[in-house]
Write a protein that holds these residues in place. Structure first.
Motif, PDB file in Angstrom:
ATOM      1  N   VAL A  14       0.858  -1.188   0.000  1.00  0.00           N
ATOM      2  CA  VAL A  14       0.000   0.000   0.000  1.00  0.00           C
ATOM      3  C   VAL A  14       0.892   1.235   0.000  1.00  0.00           C
ATOM      4  CG1 VAL A  14      -1.767   1.311   1.222  1.00  0.00           C
ATOM      5  CG2 VAL A  14      -1.841  -1.192   1.211  1.00  0.00           C
ATOM      6  N   LYS A  15       0.825   2.009  -1.089  1.00  0.00           N
ATOM      7  CA  LYS A  15       1.687   3.172  -1.222  1.00  0.00           C
ATOM      8  C   LYS A  15       0.928   4.464  -0.918  1.00  0.00           C
ATOM      9  CE  LYS A  15       4.606   0.993  -4.732  1.00  0.00           C
ATOM     10  NZ  LYS A  15       5.180   1.100  -6.086  1.00  0.00           N
ATOM     11  N   ASN A  16       1.706   5.453  -0.490  1.00  0.00           N
ATOM     12  CA  ASN A  16       1.190   6.810  -0.266  1.00  0.00           C
ATOM     13  C   ASN A  16       0.141   6.894   0.833  1.00  0.00           C
ATOM     14  OD1 ASN A  16       2.830   7.846  -2.367  1.00  0.00           O
ATOM     15  ND2 ASN A  16       1.292   7.197  -3.872  1.00  0.00           N
ATOM     16  N   ILE A  17       0.183   5.993   1.792  1.00  0.00           N
ATOM     17  CA  ILE A  17      -0.664   6.090   2.979  1.00  0.00           C
ATOM     18  C   ILE A  17       0.243   6.021   4.201  1.00  0.00           C
ATOM     19  CG2 ILE A  17      -2.480   5.022   4.367  1.00  0.00           C
ATOM     20  CD1 ILE A  17      -3.789   4.032   1.877  1.00  0.00           C
ATOM     21  N   ARG A  18       0.100   6.989   5.084  1.00  0.00           N
ATOM     22  CA  ARG A  18       0.929   7.054   6.279  1.00  0.00           C
ATOM     23  C   ARG A  18       0.069   6.988   7.532  1.00  0.00           C
ATOM     24  NH1 ARG A  18       5.072  12.104   5.024  1.00  0.00           N
ATOM     25  NH2 ARG A  18       5.995  11.270   3.101  1.00  0.00           N
ATOM     26  N   VAL A  19       0.659   6.437   8.584  1.00  0.00           N
ATOM     27  CA  VAL A  19      -0.019   6.412   9.875  1.00  0.00           C
ATOM     28  C   VAL A  19       0.250   7.733  10.590  1.00  0.00           C
ATOM     29  CG1 VAL A  19      -0.167   5.300  12.123  1.00  0.00           C
ATOM     30  CG2 VAL A  19       0.209   3.921  10.077  1.00  0.00           C
ATOM     31  N   ARG A  20      -0.816   8.316  11.143  1.00  0.00           N
ATOM     32  CA  ARG A  20      -0.671   9.525  11.939  1.00  0.00           C
ATOM     33  C   ARG A  20      -0.960   9.175  13.396  1.00  0.00           C
ATOM     34  NH1 ARG A  20       2.610  12.875   9.574  1.00  0.00           N
ATOM     35  NH2 ARG A  20       1.894  13.610   7.527  1.00  0.00           N
ATOM     36  N   THR A  21      -0.011   9.525  14.278  1.00  0.00           N
ATOM     37  CA  THR A  21      -0.155   9.163  15.693  1.00  0.00           C
ATOM     38  C   THR A  21      -0.261  10.398  16.575  1.00  0.00           C
ATOM     39  OG1 THR A  21       2.248   9.099  15.961  1.00  0.00           O
ATOM     40  CG2 THR A  21       1.133   7.028  15.380  1.00  0.00           C
ATOM     41  N   ARG A  22      -0.778  10.170  17.773  1.00  0.00           N
ATOM     42  CA  ARG A  22      -0.867  11.231  18.764  1.00  0.00           C
ATOM     43  C   ARG A  22       0.411  11.250  19.596  1.00  0.00           C
ATOM     44  NH1 ARG A  22      -5.822   8.529  18.902  1.00  0.00           N
ATOM     45  NH2 ARG A  22      -7.569   9.780  18.084  1.00  0.00           N
ATOM     46  N   ASP A  24       0.838  10.383  22.580  1.00  0.00           N
ATOM     47  CA  ASP A  24       1.001   9.186  23.414  1.00  0.00           C
ATOM     48  C   ASP A  24       1.293   7.938  22.594  1.00  0.00           C
ATOM     49  OD1 ASP A  24      -1.384   8.718  22.174  1.00  0.00           O
ATOM     50  OD2 ASP A  24      -2.586   8.598  24.008  1.00  0.00           O
ATOM     51  N   GLY A  25       1.409   8.100  21.273  1.00  0.00           N
ATOM     52  CA  GLY A  25       1.736   6.971  20.414  1.00  0.00           C
ATOM     53  C   GLY A  25       0.541   6.254  19.823  1.00  0.00           C
ATOM     54  N   SER A  26      -0.676   6.602  20.265  1.00  0.00           N
ATOM     55  CA  SER A  26      -1.869   5.959  19.707  1.00  0.00           C
ATOM     56  C   SER A  26      -2.135   6.478  18.294  1.00  0.00           C
ATOM     57  CB  SER A  26      -3.082   6.225  20.598  1.00  0.00           C
ATOM     58  OG  SER A  26      -3.341   7.617  20.683  1.00  0.00           O
ATOM     59  N   ILE A  27      -2.803   5.663  17.512  1.00  0.00           N
ATOM     60  CA  ILE A  27      -3.056   6.016  16.108  1.00  0.00           C
ATOM     61  C   ILE A  27      -4.186   7.040  16.004  1.00  0.00           C
ATOM     62  CG2 ILE A  27      -3.804   5.141  13.870  1.00  0.00           C
ATOM     63  CD1 ILE A  27      -2.511   2.482  14.593  1.00  0.00           C
ATOM     64  N   ARG A  28      -3.896   8.161  15.332  1.00  0.00           N
ATOM     65  CA  ARG A  28      -4.900   9.202  15.105  1.00  0.00           C
ATOM     66  C   ARG A  28      -5.671   8.951  13.818  1.00  0.00           C
ATOM     67  NH1 ARG A  28      -4.821  14.272  12.535  1.00  0.00           N
ATOM     68  NH2 ARG A  28      -2.600  14.072  12.050  1.00  0.00           N
ATOM     69  N   ARG A  49      -0.752  16.869  -1.263  1.00  0.00           N
ATOM     70  CA  ARG A  49      -1.748  17.128  -0.232  1.00  0.00           C
ATOM     71  C   ARG A  49      -2.048  15.838   0.513  1.00  0.00           C
ATOM     72  NH1 ARG A  49      -6.456  21.133  -2.038  1.00  0.00           N
ATOM     73  NH2 ARG A  49      -6.486  21.287   0.230  1.00  0.00           N
ATOM     74  N   GLY A  50      -2.726  15.978   1.642  1.00  0.00           N
ATOM     75  CA  GLY A  50      -3.044  14.804   2.439  1.00  0.00           C
ATOM     76  C   GLY A  50      -4.470  14.807   2.930  1.00  0.00           C
ATOM     77  N   LYS A  51      -5.023  13.615   3.079  1.00  0.00           N
ATOM     78  CA  LYS A  51      -6.379  13.443   3.592  1.00  0.00           C
ATOM     79  C   LYS A  51      -6.331  12.357   4.652  1.00  0.00           C
ATOM     80  CE  LYS A  51     -11.010  13.357   3.518  1.00  0.00           C
ATOM     81  NZ  LYS A  51     -11.869  14.498   3.897  1.00  0.00           N
ATOM     82  N   VAL A  52      -6.735  12.686   5.900  1.00  0.00           N
ATOM     83  CA  VAL A  52      -6.662  11.734   7.011  1.00  0.00           C
ATOM     84  C   VAL A  52      -8.010  11.053   7.203  1.00  0.00           C
ATOM     85  CG1 VAL A  52      -6.220  11.443   9.472  1.00  0.00           C
ATOM     86  CG2 VAL A  52      -4.866  13.087   8.140  1.00  0.00           C
ATOM     87  N   LEU A  53      -7.993   9.722   7.221  1.00  0.00           N
ATOM     88  CA  LEU A  53      -9.187   8.907   7.459  1.00  0.00           C
ATOM     89  C   LEU A  53      -8.988   8.083   8.726  1.00  0.00           C
ATOM     90  CD1 LEU A  53     -11.369   9.254   5.235  1.00  0.00           C
ATOM     91  CD2 LEU A  53      -9.080   9.456   4.263  1.00  0.00           C
ATOM     92  N   PRO A  54     -10.064   7.723   9.428  1.00  0.00           N
ATOM     93  CA  PRO A  54      -9.921   7.027  10.719  1.00  0.00           C
ATOM     94  C   PRO A  54      -9.387   5.601  10.626  1.00  0.00           C
ATOM     95  CG  PRO A  54     -12.231   7.250  10.110  1.00  0.00           C
ATOM     96  CD  PRO A  54     -11.460   8.096   9.161  1.00  0.00           C
ATOM     97  N   THR A  55      -9.678   4.880   9.535  1.00  0.00           N
ATOM     98  CA  THR A  55      -9.221   3.493   9.423  1.00  0.00           C
ATOM     99  C   THR A  55      -8.463   3.295   8.126  1.00  0.00           C
ATOM    100  OG1 THR A  55     -11.190   2.679   8.270  1.00  0.00           O
ATOM    101  CG2 THR A  55     -11.273   2.739  10.689  1.00  0.00           C
ATOM    102  N   LEU A  56      -7.661   2.237   8.098  1.00  0.00           N
ATOM    103  CA  LEU A  56      -6.895   1.937   6.893  1.00  0.00           C
ATOM    104  C   LEU A  56      -7.821   1.579   5.733  1.00  0.00           C
ATOM    105  CD1 LEU A  56      -4.234   1.445   5.429  1.00  0.00           C
ATOM    106  CD2 LEU A  56      -4.199  -0.882   6.387  1.00  0.00           C
TER     107      LEU A  56
END
Length: 402
Positions: A14-22, A24-28, A49-56
């Motif tokens: 899976v390319k061009n998708i990154r994990v964003r964390t808080r 405390d290390g939890s996934i945002r 540009r970037g678009k953040v979604l809650p789940t993969l």
């Protein structure tokens, strides 16, 4: 975030998708990175540009859908989706001002103010089909006529179509609501035409002089009220028995002023007038001492006010004729409908009426499609094609000089 941290949550394929964390290390969430075709970076390349979604799963679905939209040319800038409805509506009005009459623009402004002001602070991208239906329900709940319902819809639909065309939104949320509106154009027209006897009775009940002549010309030409008010002596060809429509008088927020015709097809059209009616018009003009650029129905220094005529002369005349509530525009319906019934070809009706769309003219031709006199109409057309002159009987209202 290290590669190992990224790999723990996002598969390697899976390319061009990154994990964003808080902190405390939890996934945002999961951020989809993509190139925006509508924005450029400092080097002139499509901006990242970037678009953040809650789940993969949601991120991958959005990534696929966004890629397809970019490839198909349907991509919309996310910032433009946040534009206020009122800003888009004002931009739409500015574009429309170039082609439309001031009175038409004033009508749109009234709708935006009286019916759609609750959307002023909504973002254009947040308006849904449900919102559109809510507006239509509000119009109905207020007890407004079918025409008002259509006018409100046409205004909001026009703004939203413009928003799609100008890249503010992907699709028009009002597109599917039209079929839910009450009535249709054809149903609105059917039954609005008078018989010639009824129309003549109303005209005969009008005060003698310019008011009766105004009604008489309206009946025998099918001209719109504004076109009649804007009729000048020079527009009448007494030799060729025609009236040419060149301008109108329009009422913009209570102020009368010369205006343009409703459509481009309306301007410059010539309407044939029965010789007996032309004679009456000539006698009226001569008696009033009018010539050249003079308006036929106005008084010196003052344009003809159809609104005043409608309240003070037309409505009392309708009541006297036993036809209270009849609109003046019904004379136009009567003219076109009776001509259609007589077998006048549709292309001529369209030209005389100044319709920009033949489907509008066809409405009148369908009103009497099952009429028992169809055979007589066919005979008249056949005779005309054989160049036999058919002189129609004219039922005229006697007009005394006044």
């Amino acid at each position: 975030m290290t590669k190992s941290e990224r790999g723990a949550h996002v598969p390697k394929n899976v390319k061009n998708i990154r994990v964003r964390t808080r902190a405390d290390g939890s996934i945002r969430g999961y951020e989809v990175r993509y190139r925006d075709p509508l924005k450029r970076d400092s080097r002139g390349y499509p901006a990242v540009r970037g678009k953040v979604l809650p789940t993969l799963a949601e991120a991958r679905e959005w990534q696929l859908r966004n890629s397809v939209e970019i490839l198909d040319g349907d991509y919309v800038d996310a910032d433009r989706l946040k534009t206020k409805w009122r800003e888009v509506a004002d931009e739409w009005l500015d574009v429309r001002r170039v082609k439309l009459r001031a009175r038409t623009i004033s009508g749109y402004e009234n709708v935006l103010k009286n019916w759609l002001s609750e959307w002023d602070d909504k973002t254009i991208g947040s308006i849904t089909t449900r919102d559109v239906r809510a507006i239509i329900r509000k119009v109905r709940a207020a007890g407004r006529a079918v025409g008002t319902e259509h006018h409100v819809y046409d205004t909001l639909n026009g703004v939203l179509k413009f928003a799609v065309r100008d890249g503010y939104i992907k699709k028009n949320p009002a597109a599917t609501v039209r079929e839910d509106l009450r009535g249709t154009a054809e149903k609105d027209y059917v039954g609005q035409a008078l018989t010639i006897e009824q129309a003549e009775a109303i005209v005969a009940a009008l005060p003698e002089g310019r008011f009766r002549m105004y009604g008489l010309v309206g009946l025998w030409t099918g001209m719109r009220a504004g076109e009649l008010a804007g009729l000048r002596v020079r527009n009448i060809n007494f030799d060729k028995l025609t009236i040419q429509v060149d301008e109108t008088v329009e009422d913009v927020k209570g102020h009368l002023r010369p205006g343009t015709t409703k459509t481009r097809k309306s301007k410059g059209r010539r309407i044939p007038v029965p010789s007996a009616i032309i004679v009456e018009i000539a006698e009226f003009i001569e008696g009033a001492g009018l010539a050249g650029d003079d308006y036929v129905f106005a008084v010196p220094g003052k344009l003809f006010s159809h609104a005043n005529f409608y309240d003070r002369q037309w409505q009392p005349a309708c009541a006297e004729a036993g036809l209270a509530g009849t609109r003046f525009h019904t004379l136009r319906h009567t003219f076109i409908t009776l001509r259609a019934r007589e077998g006048v070809p549709v292309h001529l009706l369209m030209a005389w009426a100044g319709h920009s769309n033949i489907s509008t003219t066809m409405i009148y031709t369908h009103v009497f499609e099952d009429d028992p006199n169809d055979h007589g109409v066919a005979e008249r057309i056949f005779s005309a094609e054989r160049r036999e002159v058919i002189k129609p009987e004219l039922r005229l209202v006697e007009v005394q000089a006044g």
